[in-house]
Design an enzyme around this catalytic site. Structure first.
Site, PDB file in Angstrom:
ATOM      1  N   TYR A   1       0.856  -1.183   0.000  1.00 18.85           N
ATOM      2  CA  TYR A   1       0.000   0.000   0.000  1.00 18.85           C
ATOM      3  C   TYR A   1       0.895   1.237   0.000  1.00 18.85           C
ATOM      4  O   TYR A   1       1.453   1.614   1.020  1.00 18.85           O
ATOM      5  CB  TYR A   1      -0.916  -0.021   1.230  1.00 18.85           C
ATOM      6  CG  TYR A   1      -1.838   1.163   1.382  1.00 18.85           C
ATOM      7  CD1 TYR A   1      -2.442   1.760   0.280  1.00 18.85           C
ATOM      8  CD2 TYR A   1      -2.115   1.682   2.643  1.00 18.85           C
ATOM      9  CE1 TYR A   1      -3.295   2.848   0.426  1.00 18.85           C
ATOM     10  CE2 TYR A   1      -2.971   2.763   2.811  1.00 18.85           C
ATOM     11  CZ  TYR A   1      -3.555   3.341   1.696  1.00 18.85           C
ATOM     12  OH  TYR A   1      -4.393   4.423   1.841  1.00 18.85           O
TER      13      TYR A   1
ATOM     14  N   ASP B   1      -2.566  -1.257  -3.817  1.00 18.88           N
ATOM     15  CA  ASP B   1      -2.920   0.108  -4.181  1.00 18.88           C
ATOM     16  C   ASP B   1      -1.613   0.892  -4.268  1.00 18.88           C
ATOM     17  O   ASP B   1      -1.004   1.220  -3.255  1.00 18.88           O
ATOM     18  CB  ASP B   1      -3.855   0.690  -3.109  1.00 18.88           C
ATOM     19  CG  ASP B   1      -4.205   2.141  -3.351  1.00 18.88           C
ATOM     20  OD1 ASP B   1      -3.725   2.721  -4.345  1.00 18.88           O
ATOM     21  OD2 ASP B   1      -4.949   2.714  -2.537  1.00 18.88           O
TER      22      ASP B   1
END
Length: 263
Positions: free
Chosen positions: A109, A149
């Site tokens: 992330y 992400d």
């Protein structure tokens, strides 16, 4: 087939309440890579820790209700690696890697820089450290799938309003050039783009909660499978799930024609 899901949950408790764990059994996933848990160990229920048929592995942020990554896996790994070995990065719970014989699966992330210059600086610092880590992983010659992400839309086709975002975090020239270097110089593969080179609106995985972004499909493609060529070449299908919303992100599933040799 090896089915791997990447899903930014924007809070595992919130996503669970919206049916994420109820949705999982029908997906037949071997790995579920999660980001933005926004939870710590005491917040996790038994179902969140180990859904039926899975082992759960997590790297929580020190700050409550913030960041955090995890992976559900059908088979126990040989090794679990939490963090990149950089204290200020690892305190935010942004990297976890499961190591198997012949394969590593990562949930990552990357920081968002949208809240201010200090966070953009933190994002650039993460990118510098992560680039060196990616170079090291690539040199090992292993099959590696990095899901997550990345908070970067790489190309103009990867977001709806690219012209209006040229000066915004997530589509800055420096971020896009860094992503190009990961793919072109380090030879990592953007697996979704390998399967769908020119897809636009159907490729989006994130929509702002502002305005009517979801309804109008004003989205961004910032959730990826980035893999070493030796596993990326086995990718066969990719699907972005939009029928239900567990988060402001949509789960991305890619199937690889490869069998995990579990120990």
């Amino acid at each position: 087939m090896l089915n791997i899901i990447s899903a930014n949950l924007n809070g595992i408790r919130s996503a669970t309440a919206k049916g994420f764990l109820d949705w999982l059994p029908a997906q037949d996933a071997d790995f579920v890579c999660m980001q933005e848990l926004k939870a710590q160990a005491p917040d996790m229920t038994a179902a969140m820790l180990n859904p039926e048929g899975y082992y759960g592995y997590f790297h929580y942020a020190e700050k409550k209700g913030y960041s955090g990554v995890g992976i559900y896996a059908r088979h126990q790994p040989l090794q679990v690696i939490q963090g990149l070995g950089v204290p200020e990065i690892d305190a935010e719970g942004r990297y976890i890697e499961l190591v198997y014989d012949g394969l590593s699966v990562v949930s990552v992330y990357l920081p968002s820089g949208s809240s201010g210059e200090h966070r953009q600086a933190a994002k650039f610092a993460f990118m510098d450290h992560f680039y060196r880590h990616l170079a090291d992983l690539a040199q090992r010659g292993r099959k590696v799938v990095i899901c997550g992400d990345w908070n970067i839309a790489h190309r103009e086709i990867d977001l709806k309003n690219w012209k209006g975002n040229l000066k915004n975090s997530g589509f800055l020239p420096e971020e896009r050039a860094w992503m190009s270097a990961v793919l072109d110089e380090l030879r990592w593969v953007d697996v979704y783009r390998r399967l769908h080179p020119e897809t636009t609106g159907e490729a989006y995985t994130w929509w702002s909660n502002r305005g009517q972004a979801w309804a109008k499909n004003v989205g961004w493609r910032i959730d990826y499978h980035v893999a070493t060529p030796c596993i990326a070449e086995h990718a066969r299908t990719a699907a972005i799930y939009r029928e239900a919303r567990f988060s402001d992100h949509a789960p991305l599933t890619i199937a690889y024609d490869w069998a995990l040799q579990a120990t």
